[in-house]
Design an enzyme around this catalytic site. Sequence first.
Site, PDB file in Angstrom:
ATOM      1  N   ASP A 183       0.794  -1.234   0.000  1.00  0.00           N
ATOM      2  CA  ASP A 183       0.000   0.000   0.000  1.00  0.00           C
ATOM      3  C   ASP A 183       0.826   1.284   0.000  1.00  0.00           C
ATOM      4  O   ASP A 183       0.665   2.130  -0.867  1.00  0.00           O
ATOM      5  CB  ASP A 183      -0.958  -0.009   1.197  1.00  0.00           C
ATOM      6  CG  ASP A 183      -1.998   1.096   1.141  1.00  0.00           C
ATOM      7  OD1 ASP A 183      -2.382   1.478   0.018  1.00  0.00           O
ATOM      8  OD2 ASP A 183      -2.421   1.574   2.190  1.00  0.00           O
ATOM      9  N   CYS A 204     -21.569   7.287  -6.180  1.00  0.00           N
ATOM     10  CA  CYS A 204     -20.509   8.014  -5.462  1.00  0.00           C
ATOM     11  C   CYS A 204     -21.068   9.296  -4.850  1.00  0.00           C
ATOM     12  O   CYS A 204     -21.598  10.157  -5.578  1.00  0.00           O
ATOM     13  CB  CYS A 204     -19.355   8.335  -6.404  1.00  0.00           C
ATOM     14  SG  CYS A 204     -17.997   9.215  -5.587  1.00  0.00           S
TER      15      CYS A 204
END
EC number: 1.17.99.6
Length: 380
Positions: free
Chosen positions: A134, A198
């Site tokens: 990540d 969204c």
Amino acid sequence: MTLAQLKDEIIAYSKSIGIDKIGFASADPFLQLKDRLLTQKQLGYQSGFEEPDIDKRVTPERLLPHAKTIISIALAYPSKMKNPPKNTREERRGIFCRASWGKDYHHILRERLQKLEQFIRERAPEARTVSMVDTGELSDRAVAERAGIGWSGKNCAIITPEFGSYVYLGDLITTLSIEPDVPLTDQCGSCTKCIDACPTGALVQGGQLNSQKCIAYLTQTKDFLTDQYRKKLGNRLYGCDTCQQVCPVNKGKDAHIHSEMEPDPEIAKPKLIPLLTMSNRSFKEKFGHVSGSWRGKKPIQRNAIIALAHFKDERSLPVLTDLVKNDPRPVIRGTAAWAIGVIGSYQEKKLLTELKKSECEEKVLEEIEKGLNIIENKSF
């Protein structure tokens, strides 16, 4: 031992240490990704949390000389909480996104990758390796897509056939030249549910995200949250799962494979008011092991105040009043003043008017004024 045999051994070993999916990709430069990243930068769509050197993000050899292969791993995490606490009028609660349930995934994946590296070096002592999770330079999603872990969805997440997008990703670069796997075909088709759902319109189009508008990013910022996004935040304390929740592929996907990923309901969905009076020490003791704590308690407390305003929780007025009067952090004082305006009535108008006389910070004064204006415009 041939490299084909080694690949089979790596796959078998990965399963024995709790890696749910593994794929192999070439370490060639990610040229298409470079074009996309340059576009993102030009448009101002980056979050600022990324590795700033784009060449490092797309050129594995910059990270490991003579890199030949990247191994991508995926671990599935739960999408549903067992016995979730109820969010009641008497006890309003916030929510951490699913990727922040259980133990911080960075630690879990690093431990798996370290074991995998050690296994490879034992089988092939000449091999060199570098792994990352990540926060590394490479794009985990680009690697996973190339390695056949899943396809890159319109929600900008890797979607696997087995676990949907509820997977953590990690990468291991090696100098071994291992046969790459075949990427999966995009299966999103004409579906636009994630784009349509969204909350802030951060998904500009399929596969393109304006990180500056994404709620997952906004919950991690430390400054005042822009007015237009406060209502969109709801009771989210860290992250956002909307684009995952509406994805048809994710329907029914709920993996309870790793015990360390199981959420403590009181941490994943905590009471809001107690969050506001936590010391740094108590915050670290309770939340320090989850990934959502990495920015510290201030963003979480700011988001908790916004959540209380979202619920118009009158029970929170005493603690919000104390914050406005006594908290040393302007972001917390100001956000609390705004929230008092959203929740309160004429009685709170008097409080905010008095606070204007003693407040010195310009931004806090602006928030007090917002709170007063909200009260003025209410019809009682």
